[in-house]
Design an enzyme around this catalytic site. Sequence first.
Site, PDB file in Angstrom:
ATOM      1  N   ARG A  72       2.224 -10.296  10.440  1.00 44.35           N
ATOM      2  CA  ARG A  72       3.519  -9.633  10.646  1.00 44.35           C
ATOM      3  C   ARG A  72       4.645 -10.587  10.264  1.00 44.35           C
ATOM      4  O   ARG A  72       5.774 -10.149  10.028  1.00 44.35           O
ATOM      5  CB  ARG A  72       3.726  -9.217  12.111  1.00 44.35           C
ATOM      6  CG  ARG A  72       2.729  -8.237  12.709  1.00 44.35           C
ATOM      7  CD  ARG A  72       2.486  -7.033  11.867  1.00 44.35           C
ATOM      8  NE  ARG A  72       1.305  -7.236  11.033  1.00 44.35           N
ATOM      9  CZ  ARG A  72       1.009  -6.529   9.956  1.00 44.35           C
ATOM     10  NH1 ARG A  72       1.814  -5.580   9.551  1.00 44.35           N
ATOM     11  NH2 ARG A  72      -0.086  -6.769   9.259  1.00 44.35           N
ATOM     12  N   LYS A 107       0.822  -1.219   0.000  1.00 42.16           N
ATOM     13  CA  LYS A 107       0.000   0.000   0.000  1.00 42.16           C
ATOM     14  C   LYS A 107       0.854   1.266   0.000  1.00 42.16           C
ATOM     15  O   LYS A 107       0.486   2.261  -0.632  1.00 42.16           O
ATOM     16  CB  LYS A 107      -0.970   0.003   1.183  1.00 42.16           C
ATOM     17  CG  LYS A 107      -0.351   0.137   2.554  1.00 42.16           C
ATOM     18  CD  LYS A 107      -1.423   0.118   3.623  1.00 42.16           C
ATOM     19  CE  LYS A 107      -0.826   0.184   5.017  1.00 42.16           C
ATOM     20  NZ  LYS A 107      -0.131   1.437   5.307  1.00 42.16           N
TER      21      LYS A 107
END
Length: 732
Positions: free
Chosen positions: A609, A38
């Site tokens: 993560r 992003k």
Amino acid sequence: MLFTELQKEFSFMNAMQQEAVFHTEGPLLVLAGAGSGKTTVLVNRIAYILKSDLCLPWQILAITFTNKAASELRFRIMSILEQDGSDIWASTFHSMCARILRIYGDRIGFTNRFTVYDTDDSRRLMKDILKQLGIDEKMLSHRAVLSEISKAKDKMETPDKMKQSAGFDQRMISIAKAYEVYQNALQKNDAMDFDDLMFHTIRLFEAVPEVLEKYQYRFKYIMVDEYQDTNKIQYKFISMLAMKWNNLCVVGDDDQSIYKFRGADIENILSFEKQFTDAAVIRLEQNYRSTKNILIAANNIIVNNKDRKGKTLWTDNSHGEKVSVHTAYDEDGESDFIAQAILDGVAGGRKFSDFAILYRMNAQSNSIEHALARGGIPHRMIGGHRFYDREEIRDMLAYLQVINNPHDDLRLTRIINKPKRKIGNATVAKAMEIAYGLGESLYSVIKQADVYPDLSKASKRLLEFCELIDGLIEIRDSSEYSINDLYGLILEHTDYLGFLKQEKEDFQNRTENIHELSSNIIKYEQEYGEEADLQGFLEDVALQTDIDNYDGASDSVVMMTMHSSKGLEFPVVFIPGIEEGIFPSYRTIFEGPEEMSEERRLAYVAITRAKEKLYFIKTKARTIFGKTNRYLPSRFLEEIPETLVEYSGAGVRKKSFSHASEASDQFVIEDSKPSKSVPVNYSIGDKVLHKAFGEGIIIHTEKIGSDTLLKINFEEKGMKTLMANFAKLTVL
């Protein structure tokens, strides 16, 4: 440049990323899954807009949630632009509002040197207010009052509105009164809390429409990162700014909305198309971060949430290792397992910084930290005791804040007798009473201490203090002195280091912290150059988050809560406490489906993560908050397909799969406790081999209980302190 030629510059991105970059006009929602690039999209969308000559750099606004993210965005934009992009506004919501209020705050009663109060400042002020109002902290805590005030400001609710809506609710009537006194105190101190930065900016826009119109006209393209974390007032702020051009691009992921407790409203992203009826929606689902096994585990958990926009992460990465689920006897076994896995990984070629330990609550960290210390494993806690929360740092910042804004009574009372100047609490209380009666600041009163009979005995000392502050204010306004010069003069003229040496324990560490603050000031001055000033530095400090202090280049294991980990990534992630009542928490279990959905999103964030290896650790029994209990395995484990999982640990059933249809059950017993082997007697001068640190020489031994503390000078890794029973050393 022709459009087709320009497009070729962005051919390195995938098709959906390119679509988001090239879609410049009108409202746009980019649903960006974890690890889908992003930031790459945001940076290149800005670059594309500028290279297409759609606007000038100063007409672009990019909003993020941390200073670290804003700095990274600015750096990456500058690195790919041929033209100067320094005029692009890339900042956090709060930093942007502070910037606007520094210019136009006088329109609503503040100077351009207003102070920003952090959480600790707000708590101190509210405690004083509750005493002043005769409200028993046991009946109504300052934290509860501040929480209600924060909610009110998110709804743009003034103290008067709160009073009206309180009705006959005595608790809310008391809170409304405290809110009123609190806001009056902030205004008198020329100060704002974090929530005020947004609250007063909206007030400014509503009270002075031409200011709003200026910024509406200025920002032709607005981009907002982490949109799922916005609250009501942030939504209003963005909506107001975007009203003229309607070119609003928001990037976010409803599956990563985990800040409801801070006021985040997931409806902002879920209802974006309703709020902006002509909005386009683009999904970024290709993940560049994690292995297939990790992504499948994450997808199988989050799919159980009902209210979501819907997307499925996929990757061209390999399947990678299976997800490990380890069962320990207790929290000590859990911690030892983590420490040993890290040492084994480092011995196999990994760095310490490759490992992250993500826990649901800070209470889990104690045992883990002890195990890492015993193993000589370098580690850092994010979200623990912040550097800027240390007493000596808060003292020095208070001096700088008073020099910046002498009418800040809260900071002034902190330093007026530190170091000791024989200005006692009784004198300060009298001066405060006079100031309150006159509607003046404390500083205004003590500058004329000889005028007031009640202050006559202390007037000489009070005037000397004011003379010191006035002199430092003159230096503040002089172009000949840097902020760091001013800081050095404060230390010199107050003899604060001498005060520490006489009055405080741990003088050496406190002195090092004082010098470290000087280093931080110098770094700030280097980063901002000619624009650096005292006010800007103090604002930078006030708006810092724990993650802004995260340094990925430091070779040490990172420990943090799952909430703090969003936006980060690590090759190896440990998630301890994967048990019902721990994760998900008991509070979540009993509060209903909405809370459980947020907890499941938190699991999704924690799992994604991990890039290469993911560990879940659970215990047979756990002592937490002073009680020992047995916990069932977390429901999140049950949502992960068995084919992805490998088991280890204390008396757990392990399933082995050669094919999905050929499952066979077997039981394995693996002891997760430290070895019970006969202890070795180590001597100074012994040459030893450690699995992770290599060869070294023992230079100090010290018997501690049934164990021995060893100081070892390793040839490659330097000095380490280890506990003998845990270190598993080989004597050479």
